[in-house]
Design an enzyme around this catalytic site. Sequence first.
Site, PDB file in Angstrom:
ATOM      1  N   GLY A 265       0.821  -1.217   0.000  1.00 15.95           N
ATOM      2  CA  GLY A 265       0.000   0.000   0.000  1.00 15.95           C
ATOM      3  C   GLY A 265       0.851   1.261   0.000  1.00 15.95           C
TER       4      GLY A 265
ATOM      5  CD  GLU B  85     -10.420  -0.143   3.751  1.00 18.23           C
ATOM      6  OE1 GLU B  85      -9.866  -0.443   4.832  1.00 18.23           O
ATOM      7  OE2 GLU B  85     -11.162   0.838   3.630  1.00 18.23           O
TER       8      GLU B  85
ATOM      9  CB  CYS C  27      -8.027  -7.318   6.760  1.00 22.39           C
ATOM     10  SG  CYS C  27      -9.714  -7.248   6.157  1.00 22.39           S
TER      11      CYS C  27
HETATM   12  P1  NAD Z   1      -0.150  -7.909  -0.960  1.00 22.91           P
HETATM   13  O1  NAD Z   1       0.039  -6.484  -0.567  1.00 22.91           O
HETATM   14  O2  NAD Z   1       1.036  -8.772  -1.046  1.00 22.91           O
HETATM   15  O3  NAD Z   1      -0.851  -7.996  -2.392  1.00 22.91           O
HETATM   16  C1  NAD Z   1      -2.092  -7.356  -2.654  1.00 22.91           C
HETATM   17  C2  NAD Z   1      -2.196  -7.103  -4.149  1.00 22.91           C
HETATM   18  O4  NAD Z   1      -1.227  -6.127  -4.511  1.00 22.91           O
HETATM   19  C3  NAD Z   1      -1.919  -8.332  -5.009  1.00 22.91           C
HETATM   20  O5  NAD Z   1      -2.799  -8.351  -6.112  1.00 22.91           O
HETATM   21  C4  NAD Z   1      -0.508  -8.098  -5.474  1.00 22.91           C
HETATM   22  O6  NAD Z   1      -0.203  -8.717  -6.697  1.00 22.91           O
HETATM   23  C5  NAD Z   1      -0.512  -6.605  -5.637  1.00 22.91           C
HETATM   24  N1  NAD Z   1       0.823  -6.001  -5.661  1.00 22.91           N
HETATM   25  C6  NAD Z   1       1.952  -6.422  -5.033  1.00 22.91           C
HETATM   26  N2  NAD Z   1       2.981  -5.604  -5.318  1.00 22.91           N
HETATM   27  C7  NAD Z   1       2.502  -4.638  -6.129  1.00 22.91           C
HETATM   28  C8  NAD Z   1       3.065  -3.509  -6.756  1.00 22.91           C
HETATM   29  N3  NAD Z   1       4.353  -3.198  -6.619  1.00 22.91           N
HETATM   30  N4  NAD Z   1       2.267  -2.730  -7.511  1.00 22.91           N
HETATM   31  C9  NAD Z   1       0.967  -3.023  -7.661  1.00 22.91           C
HETATM   32  N5  NAD Z   1       0.364  -4.077  -7.102  1.00 22.91           N
HETATM   33  C10 NAD Z   1       1.118  -4.879  -6.341  1.00 22.91           C
HETATM   34  O7  NAD Z   1      -1.251  -8.494   0.041  1.00 22.91           O
HETATM   35  P2  NAD Z   1      -1.771 -10.008   0.139  1.00 22.91           P
HETATM   36  O8  NAD Z   1      -0.677 -10.815   0.741  1.00 22.91           O
HETATM   37  O9  NAD Z   1      -2.371 -10.433  -1.145  1.00 22.91           O
HETATM   38  O10 NAD Z   1      -2.973  -9.872   1.173  1.00 22.91           O
HETATM   39  C11 NAD Z   1      -2.800  -9.896   2.556  1.00 22.91           C
HETATM   40  C12 NAD Z   1      -2.887  -8.494   3.129  1.00 22.91           C
HETATM   41  O11 NAD Z   1      -4.109  -7.883   2.716  1.00 22.91           O
HETATM   42  C13 NAD Z   1      -2.902  -8.465   4.634  1.00 22.91           C
HETATM   43  O12 NAD Z   1      -2.061  -7.435   5.100  1.00 22.91           O
HETATM   44  C14 NAD Z   1      -4.357  -8.129   4.972  1.00 22.91           C
HETATM   45  O13 NAD Z   1      -4.558  -7.499   6.210  1.00 22.91           O
HETATM   46  C15 NAD Z   1      -4.720  -7.256   3.833  1.00 22.91           C
HETATM   47  N6  NAD Z   1      -6.167  -7.196   3.666  1.00 22.91           N
HETATM   48  C16 NAD Z   1      -6.812  -6.065   4.060  1.00 22.91           C
HETATM   49  C17 NAD Z   1      -8.185  -5.974   3.946  1.00 22.91           C
HETATM   50  C18 NAD Z   1      -8.893  -4.717   4.372  1.00 22.91           C
HETATM   51  O14 NAD Z   1     -10.006  -4.507   3.916  1.00 22.91           O
HETATM   52  N7  NAD Z   1      -8.304  -3.898   5.213  1.00 22.91           N
HETATM   53  C19 NAD Z   1      -8.907  -7.045   3.427  1.00 22.91           C
HETATM   54  C20 NAD Z   1      -8.217  -8.201   3.052  1.00 22.91           C
HETATM   55  C21 NAD Z   1      -6.849  -8.261   3.167  1.00 22.91           C
END
Ligand code: NAD
Length: 477
Positions: free
Chosen positions: A230, A247, A281
């Site tokens: 993020g 999020e 999350c």
């Molecule tokens: P992640 O951040 O590794 O990946 C999320 C998405 O981002 C994936 O599609 C990934 O391919 C993409 N991504 C990764 N690097 C990127 C980049 N450099 N540029 C653009 N996109 C990129 O997260 P994850 O492991 O898939 O999910 C777990 C995390 O998500 C946990 O931290 C969890 O708390 C969070 N989450 C939050 C909510 C919420 O609503 N707050 C809901 C579900 C999950």
Amino acid sequence: MKPYYNFIAGEWVQGARTLQNINPSDTADVIGEFAQANAEQAFQAVAAARQAVPAMAKMTIQARSDALDFVSRELFARREELGTLLAREEGKTLADGIGEVARASYIFRFFAGEVLHASGDLIDSVRPGVRVEVTREPIGVVSIITPWNFPIAIPAWKIAPALAFGNAVVFKPAELVPGSAWALSEIISRAGFPAGAFNLVIGKGSEIGAALIESPQVDAITFTGSVSTGKRIASQAVGRLAKLQMEMGGKNPQIILDDADLNVAVNVALQSAFFQTGQRCTASSRLIVTDGIHDRFVNALHERMQTLRIDHALKAGTDIGPVVDQSQLDQDLRYIEIGKREGARLVFGGERLQRETNGFYLQPALFTETTADMQINRDEIFGPVASVLRVKDYDEALAASNDTQFGLSAGIATTSLKYAEHFKRHAEAGMVMVNLPTAGVDYHVPFGGRKGSSYGPREQGKAAREFYTTVKTAYIG
Ligand code: NAD
């Protein structure tokens, strides 16, 4: 095997290469070979979306509503089939998989209705002979980037409002769960939207993410995932003034007060800390328990944990499926070791389990005698690992619950109206639960958090309109 292609400019397009989608309950089970887009294809998808903006603007609200309703109906009709696919690729139980597909269907239905709701104001001007009109318009092209833990619900709660309010979409699902995303996209491809209005690009974030974030043709980005991703996305998006909504993580507290109903307290803790393998999350990983109930609560929770059945996600009777993959399992095990090293007491679980099939099975872990400064109480682990933090009274519990960089969901188990009311007002979280698990939310009301958990406008329900539209104020002389 059926080719699972990308969907760009209204066509199914082969990727630069393919990647296997593996079942975490049984690593010998390959769900499919999925196309992996390269950066060029991601840019093509963005360009296709840009070109579709005028066609989306011409689509009547009736046609948009009908298209969303079509998606909703098909999801609901196929919820068992798609719920099975979801459970197979993500590892949540079959019941949870089917429930999630049904929820995605309800989300599309909600936004099929939301399209038709009148919005805007016609107001007298402060000047004579002038009227003011305040309306909302689509933003244009929206990039949608989603995580693996809710493979169909999170895409649904972003794609449905984006299309409902007349935007064009480029959707990039998480690498680990392309199956549900592909199935959802395939339904959307037949729903009646103009070619290019909806695009699917499957692939690695590090390879294709930049196109979706940095292209000047993208007007807005909605992201759900980890804090570190993020932050990277924010630095790229805010730098070029794109509209952004994110999020991210959580370290959600669950307070148990002396006056709590013990059954309720144990149920909410068990549900939100360990079900869906703690990979939510909104999961509560910090159980903040007052002195008077501490021992009774720990004993009762310990007893219930022993009855949990950890097994293949599709097996009847399974309560909790496997961890999603090897790297998440390694992370969970590493934190369990960190907890022990920090001096916390591991009262139950934490070991890898063997089942009939080779999967990433982990016995849910419970730590007691933890302190607020321990890493296991500060970092999001994202697995079935919870720690008990013993406190003296409600005031200490409230302070401990707010002592985190996150602020997504916060729960309290109490029979006291006074404490419940106070907690509702003073918990530094976007969502507060009284005698309910911190995880498990409705689809028709705002969703989101504070502090390091969220950035930008809320998602879901009526709140979604804020992000997916832009306001225009017109003066008529
Ligand atoms: P992640 O951040 O590794 O990946 C999320 C998405 O981002 C994936 O599609 C990934 O391919 C993409 N991504 C990764 N690097 C990127 C980049 N450099 N540029 C653009 N996109 C990129 O997260 P994850 O492991 O898939 O999910 C777990 C995390 O998500 C946990 O931290 C969890 O708390 C969070 N989450 C939050 C909510 C919420 O609503 N707050 C809901 C579900 C999950």
